[in-house]
Scaffold this active site. Structure first.
Site, PDB file in Angstrom:
ATOM      1  N   LYS A 106       6.970 109.005  13.541  1.00 50.84           N
ATOM      2  CA  LYS A 106       6.928 107.622  13.778  1.00 50.84           C
ATOM      3  C   LYS A 106       7.233 107.299  15.282  1.00 50.84           C
ATOM      4  O   LYS A 106       6.332 106.421  16.011  1.00 50.84           O
ATOM      5  CB  LYS A 106       7.706 106.815  13.064  1.00 50.84           C
ATOM      6  N   GLU A 130       1.001 108.380   6.943  1.00 51.92           N
ATOM      7  CA  GLU A 130       1.593 107.614   5.883  1.00 51.92           C
ATOM      8  C   GLU A 130       3.197 107.900   5.802  1.00 51.92           C
ATOM      9  O   GLU A 130       4.010 106.828   5.883  1.00 51.92           O
ATOM     10  CB  GLU A 130       1.311 108.068   4.369  1.00 51.92           C
ATOM     11  N   VAL A 133       5.977 105.606   8.231  1.00 47.02           N
ATOM     12  CA  VAL A 133       6.689 104.396   7.839  1.00 47.02           C
ATOM     13  C   VAL A 133       7.357 104.373   6.318  1.00 47.02           C
ATOM     14  O   VAL A 133       6.458 104.662   5.702  1.00 47.02           O
ATOM     15  CB  VAL A 133       5.592 103.300   8.184  1.00 47.02           C
ATOM     16  N   GLY A 135       8.828 106.318   4.329  1.00 46.02           N
ATOM     17  CA  GLY A 135       8.832 107.454   3.783  1.00 46.02           C
ATOM     18  C   GLY A 135       7.951 107.501   2.607  1.00 46.02           C
ATOM     19  O   GLY A 135       6.585 107.725   2.900  1.00 46.02           O
ATOM     20  N   ILE A 137       6.843 105.406   0.409  1.00 48.20           N
ATOM     21  CA  ILE A 137       6.137 104.160   0.080  1.00 48.20           C
ATOM     22  C   ILE A 137       4.817 104.167   0.398  1.00 48.20           C
ATOM     23  O   ILE A 137       4.585 104.022   1.557  1.00 48.20           O
ATOM     24  CB  ILE A 137       7.109 103.134   0.318  1.00 48.20           C
ATOM     25  N   GLY A 188      26.130 111.793   4.311  1.00 45.60           N
ATOM     26  CA  GLY A 188      24.791 112.189   4.775  1.00 45.60           C
ATOM     27  C   GLY A 188      23.562 111.143   5.106  1.00 45.60           C
ATOM     28  O   GLY A 188      22.562 111.762   5.276  1.00 45.60           O
ATOM     29  N   ASP A 202      14.528 103.160  15.472  1.00 50.81           N
ATOM     30  CA  ASP A 202      13.724 103.701  14.438  1.00 50.81           C
ATOM     31  C   ASP A 202      12.819 102.777  13.765  1.00 50.81           C
ATOM     32  O   ASP A 202      11.493 102.738  13.620  1.00 50.81           O
ATOM     33  CB  ASP A 202      14.447 104.243  13.393  1.00 50.81           C
ATOM     34  N   LYS A 206       8.538 101.718  13.726  1.00 49.91           N
ATOM     35  CA  LYS A 206       7.882 101.530  12.625  1.00 49.91           C
ATOM     36  C   LYS A 206       7.272 100.099  12.436  1.00 49.91           C
ATOM     37  O   LYS A 206       6.162  99.851  12.186  1.00 49.91           O
ATOM     38  CB  LYS A 206       8.890 101.674  11.416  1.00 49.91           C
TER      39      LYS A 206
HETATM   40  N1  LIG Z   1      13.834 113.483   7.377  1.00 53.24           N
HETATM   41  C1  LIG Z   1      13.302 112.346   6.889  1.00 53.24           C
HETATM   42  O1  LIG Z   1      13.874 111.839   5.920  1.00 53.24           O
HETATM   43  C2  LIG Z   1      12.190 111.856   7.354  1.00 53.24           C
HETATM   44  C3  LIG Z   1      11.599 110.560   6.857  1.00 53.24           C
HETATM   45  C4  LIG Z   1      10.256 110.313   7.405  1.00 53.24           C
HETATM   46  C5  LIG Z   1       9.925 110.666   8.526  1.00 53.24           C
HETATM   47  N2  LIG Z   1      10.504 111.973   9.177  1.00 53.24           N
HETATM   48  C6  LIG Z   1       9.666 112.369  10.058  1.00 53.24           C
HETATM   49  O2  LIG Z   1       9.463 113.636   9.932  1.00 53.24           O
HETATM   50  C7  LIG Z   1       9.568 114.735  10.972  1.00 53.24           C
HETATM   51  C8  LIG Z   1      10.175 115.671  10.752  1.00 53.24           C
HETATM   52  O3  LIG Z   1      11.765 115.594  10.383  1.00 53.24           O
HETATM   53  P1  LIG Z   1      12.677 116.185   9.683  1.00 53.24           P
HETATM   54  O4  LIG Z   1      13.909 115.671   9.184  1.00 53.24           O
HETATM   55  O5  LIG Z   1      12.209 117.408   8.827  1.00 53.24           O
HETATM   56  O6  LIG Z   1      13.330 117.385  11.077  1.00 53.24           O
HETATM   57  P2  LIG Z   1      13.999 118.472  11.119  1.00 53.24           P
HETATM   58  O7  LIG Z   1      14.882 118.558   9.543  1.00 53.24           O
HETATM   59  O8  LIG Z   1      14.844 118.430  12.242  1.00 53.24           O
HETATM   60  O9  LIG Z   1      12.798 119.638  11.110  1.00 53.24           O
HETATM   61  C9  LIG Z   1      12.297 119.848  12.407  1.00 53.24           C
HETATM   62  C10 LIG Z   1      11.596 121.346  12.474  1.00 53.24           C
HETATM   63  O10 LIG Z   1      10.623 121.440  13.451  1.00 53.24           O
HETATM   64  C11 LIG Z   1      11.047 122.795  13.955  1.00 53.24           C
HETATM   65  N3  LIG Z   1      11.003 122.713  15.510  1.00 53.24           N
HETATM   66  C12 LIG Z   1      11.685 121.918  16.564  1.00 53.24           C
HETATM   67  N4  LIG Z   1      11.122 122.094  17.702  1.00 53.24           N
HETATM   68  C13 LIG Z   1      10.018 122.860  17.567  1.00 53.24           C
HETATM   69  C14 LIG Z   1       9.132 123.544  18.349  1.00 53.24           C
HETATM   70  N5  LIG Z   1       9.248 123.359  19.685  1.00 53.24           N
HETATM   71  N6  LIG Z   1       8.315 124.412  17.848  1.00 53.24           N
HETATM   72  C15 LIG Z   1       8.150 124.693  16.458  1.00 53.24           C
HETATM   73  N7  LIG Z   1       9.106 124.065  15.776  1.00 53.24           N
HETATM   74  C16 LIG Z   1       9.911 123.286  16.125  1.00 53.24           C
HETATM   75  C17 LIG Z   1      12.226 123.234  13.492  1.00 53.24           C
HETATM   76  O11 LIG Z   1      12.684 124.675  13.592  1.00 53.24           O
HETATM   77  P3  LIG Z   1      13.986 125.027  13.082  1.00 53.24           P
HETATM   78  O12 LIG Z   1      13.812 124.967  11.491  1.00 53.24           O
HETATM   79  O13 LIG Z   1      13.886 126.612  13.651  1.00 53.24           O
HETATM   80  O14 LIG Z   1      15.136 124.246  13.833  1.00 53.24           O
HETATM   81  C18 LIG Z   1      12.434 122.468  12.036  1.00 53.24           C
HETATM   82  O15 LIG Z   1      11.930 123.403  11.333  1.00 53.24           O
HETATM   83  C19 LIG Z   1      10.020 113.769  12.357  1.00 53.24           C
HETATM   84  O16 LIG Z   1       8.859 113.204  12.959  1.00 53.24           O
HETATM   85  C20 LIG Z   1      10.833 112.619  11.342  1.00 53.24           C
HETATM   86  O17 LIG Z   1      10.702 111.420  12.102  1.00 53.24           O
HETATM   87  C21 LIG Z   1      11.742 112.436   8.561  1.00 53.24           C
END
Ligand SMILES: NC(=O)c1ccc[n+]([C@@H]2O[C@H](COP(=O)([O-])OP(=O)(O)OC[C@H]3O[C@@H](n4cnc5c(N)ncnc54)[C@H](OP(=O)(O)O)[C@@H]3O)[C@@H](O)[C@H]2O)c1
Ligand SMILES: NC(=O)c1ccc[n+]([C@@H]2O[C@H](COP(=O)([O-])OP(=O)(O)OC[C@H]3O[C@@H](n4cnc5c(N)ncnc54)[C@H](OP(=O)(O)O)[C@@H]3O)[C@@H](O)[C@H]2O)c1
Lengths: 429, 429
Positions: A106, A130, A133, A135, A137, A188, A202, A206
């Site tokens: 986002k 999708e 914004v 998650g 939904i 958490g 955040d 969105k």
């Molecule tokens: N978590 C949620 O509930 C949620 C909901 C909606 C949208 N999102 C979006 O989804 C995206 C990911 O979120 P997340 O919660 O999954 O984040 P996360 O748990 O922090 O995971 C990030 C991943 O990216 C990898 N990474 C970081 N820097 C990198 C680089 N330079 N090159 C290659 N890999 C790299 C990390 O590697 P390592 O594993 O080695 O650290 C990790 O695997 C974000 O844009 C977030 O806004 C998340």
């Protein structure tokens, strides 16, 4: 059915990415049937290559994300790294090397959506997001496709689960902000640094994305007025209850009454308990959409979490894969309306204002005069005495934010007004 | 942008069709921008050509719908006549003559969806029908596309506005069924002959469509168990309240616990007041979806009415037009899973049973024995004496419908059971 598999490069394998990989494996047969061809994980880019990643072939892991997206045989790049760089460069490189992109990012979409869409369009590729914004939904697709024949007038939503969890706690237990935040952190629901959530960054990202899609207009992150929820108090919840309301952090995208401009904003607001958004509990998200023909719609579900977000990513993945097989692309950016985005001062809504005033005759008259002078019409006033001091609670009719701001400035200058205890917008009536 | 307009044939110009025509005219510029080409109403088929139809060029009106769809220059046929024939033949003819089709016809889709999809596929054309289920609420597209990477386990919805209006009235005013129906009729929420709504036929058609899409399996109308809501009484609402529940007419499509079969059914049921569906008021519709990864989602909005339904039709029209311009087609029927559809006897849920019994010792023991013999485990029993007669209210744990039916048959044979006052399923816990 074609048999050459579609190759997917997964950038990031954290909370969301690991679930994407898991579902691609466990639901492989279903995905094949729904897409019309197998999908294959061709590489997984991470930062820390030595971490154990359950269910993922270690041979697929790489730290060189750029090389992965440049391979040339990748059909779809799934970007779930997050942040601006290297995500932006990787996505652009992906388009240049023939891949379509699915992203959950986002922050990036809100900041650089127009440029990314342009890059996708230039290379005839898809950019789907999708998951960015609310998650799990389904929201982007309904707004962009299901309502494509309608005129959307307002999108109002709870699009941040962390803050909704905190506000819901404050509402149900009478806890203060800090206490509720601590609980959210312990469970958490809040990150160690909760700034992006509680200060509304955040939600603002969105709101920019939603407003852009809803109004076929480019809305930049800077166009979104943003106010966090760290100053909401237990006293505000008590005031809200007296009005038959609760308090939610809302992202509101509106078309002006004359249809000629739009606004987008994020701030805490009172909403009536009877409003469908009032009963959205815990970390859930919900978005209320009002349009000319459809009327009032609501979309409700988990706004975050690995598996829910992965569900949205995979829905996009299936769509993008189908498009590739069919030699087509889905709808790109639609910004033809190019409506001006008005500043916060132009927003018209109602206000709930608590003033600490001197407990002497004539104060109400003075205060009422200030409201009248600024063209803000008062709906109700309630006066409460407490030990020589008094409080005055004013609820206004609809007025512009500029008029309200002017009113409050003038009120602060009155001798008899000791302080402005709180100002809260009232929405959803 | 291409300039040759896409030609639309409108079949039917009643409640829905007249709104489709109106929006096509008033929103013409927006539709052009969103589609990438103008859309033009090329003809309007009706039964009564001499009726005044505001805003529609009389030269477009025809009673020969077949000739209209056979013209050969029609890009999209919008079928809003309703019923099986001539709608079915017209749609088939449309495909044969090169048009894609948008329809709002749940009865036809539920009965002949597979054949119509086959015809569309054979001619490489689109068949879209978002408006057929839950009016304005985007539901078909989210299920078919947004959740295409997920595994849907249950779809449970209020998909008929007339019956929800009646049940909501009964709940809020204590009115009986007939009184509430009369009010619904007077207010235009119920048709002169309300059979299709109150007997659950309309909801059953929607359940068949939803189950088919959710489970990637053909579900015929005959596969849907159907029970109307004409026998719901004020006493049932009183019982529901005692349980912290209300009563809704629900369409429920479920995957069996072992995943190997599915069921679809429509019947009144008690649901807890805390369930999001419980607070769906008046003629609104809402559908609750549970899936493996996304978790619980809800879609809420107006389930009927000219403008809301037209909104859904126009969303489909835009999609189909975009597909034509891009030389692509959208997702067709997906029935690859071909899961068996189990009969009602296999459905497992909880039950609320009211018995009129003799007011003498040992009755409860007798009744409890019958439940035990049929393997239906009792959760709670409440006994109430009234003038020598007594009533026994039993709420069971989860049991199969077959086991419950067997239990009730055996209870009726007991001397001490004077009658079975009501049996109501309990859902959404
Ligand atoms: N978590 C949620 O509930 C949620 C909901 C909606 C949208 N999102 C979006 O989804 C995206 C990911 O979120 P997340 O919660 O999954 O984040 P996360 O748990 O922090 O995971 C990030 C991943 O990216 C990898 N990474 C970081 N820097 C990198 C680089 N330079 N090159 C290659 N890999 C790299 C990390 O590697 P390592 O594993 O080695 O650290 C990790 O695997 C974000 O844009 C977030 O806004 C998340
Ligand atoms: N109404 C809703 O709220 C709603 C909601 C969801 C879905 N739908 C579905 O939408 C469809 C249309 O519903 P509606 O409420 O608009 O029905 P309606 O008001 O009864 O309109 C039917 C239209 O079809 C025309 N027509 C009937 N027979 C015809 C024939 N043989 N050839 C050509 N035209 C013919 C009628 O012509 P005349 O005008 O000359 O009588 C009328 O214009 C149905 O499938 C319905 O299930 C309706």
């Amino acid at each position: 059915m074609r048999t050459r598999p579609l190759k997917v490069a997964l950038l990031g394998c954290g909370v969301v990415g690991s679930e994407v990989a898991r579902i691609m494996t466990t639901h492989a047969d279903d995905l094949t049937a729904r897409i019309g061809a197998p999908v294959e994980l061709a590489g997984v880019a991470v930062r820390r290559p030595d971490r154990v990643r359950e269910g993922i072939d270690p041979a697929l892991i790489t730290t060189d994300a750029t090389a992965l997206v440049k391979r040339g045989d990748i059909d779809v790049v799934v970007e779930v790294i997050g942040g601006i760089e290297p995500a932006r460069s990787l996505i652009t490189t992906a388009f240049e090397h023939g891949a379509s992109v699915v992203s959950a990012n986002k922050a990036l979409l809100a900041q650089d959506g127009a440029a990314l869409h342009a890059a996708a369009g230039e290379h005839g590729k898809d950019l789907y997001y999708e998951a960015a914004v609310a998650g799990a939904i389904p929201l982007i697709r309904p707004l962009r496709e299901s309502l494509a024949g309608d005129k959307i007038n307002r999108v109002m939503g709870i699009v941040n689960g962390t803050t909704n969890f905190i506000l819901d706690k404050m509402d149900s237990t009478g806890a203060g902000y800090q206490e509720a935040l601590d609980e959210a952190t312990a469970l958490g629901y809040a990150e160690a640094d909760p700034t992006a959530d509680v200060e509304g960054f955040d939600a603002a990202a969105k709101a920019a994305i939603l407003a852009g899609i809803a109004f076929h207009t480019r809305v930049r992150l800077d166009d979104v007025y943003r106010e966090g929820m760290t100053e909401v108090t237990a006293a505000d919840f008590a005031s809200a209850k007296e009005m038959g309301c609760t308090i939610k952090l809302l992202a509101i995208c509106e078309r002006a009454a004359d249809g000629a401009s739009v606004t987008a904003r994020v701030h805490p607001a009172m909403i009536p308990l009877s409003h469908p958004l009032a009963s959205v509990r815990g970390a859930y998200n919900a978005v209320f959409v009002e349009s000319d023909a459809a009327g009032q719609l609501m979309f409700y579900g988990p706004g975050a979490g690995g598996a829910p977000t992965a569900s949205a990513v995979l829905g996009d993945l299936v769509a993008v894969c189908r498009n590739r097989i069919g030699g087509a692309t889905g709808p790109g950016e639609s910004a033809y309306a190019a409506l001006p985005v008005s500043p916060m001062g132009d927003v018209v809504t109602r206000y709930h204002i608590s003033l600490d005033v001197a407990d002497k005759p004539g104060v109400l008259a003075q205060v009422a005069t200030v409201f009248a002078e600024h063209g803000v019409s008062i709906d109700t006033v309630r006066q409460q005495g407490k030990d020589g001091e008094a409080s005055l609670v004013v609820v206004t009719h609809r007025a512009s934010d500029a008029a309200l701001t002017g009113t409050v400035e003038a009120l602060r200058k009155l001798d008899t007004v000791r302080g402005v205890a709180s100002i809260m917008r009232v929405e959803g009536e």
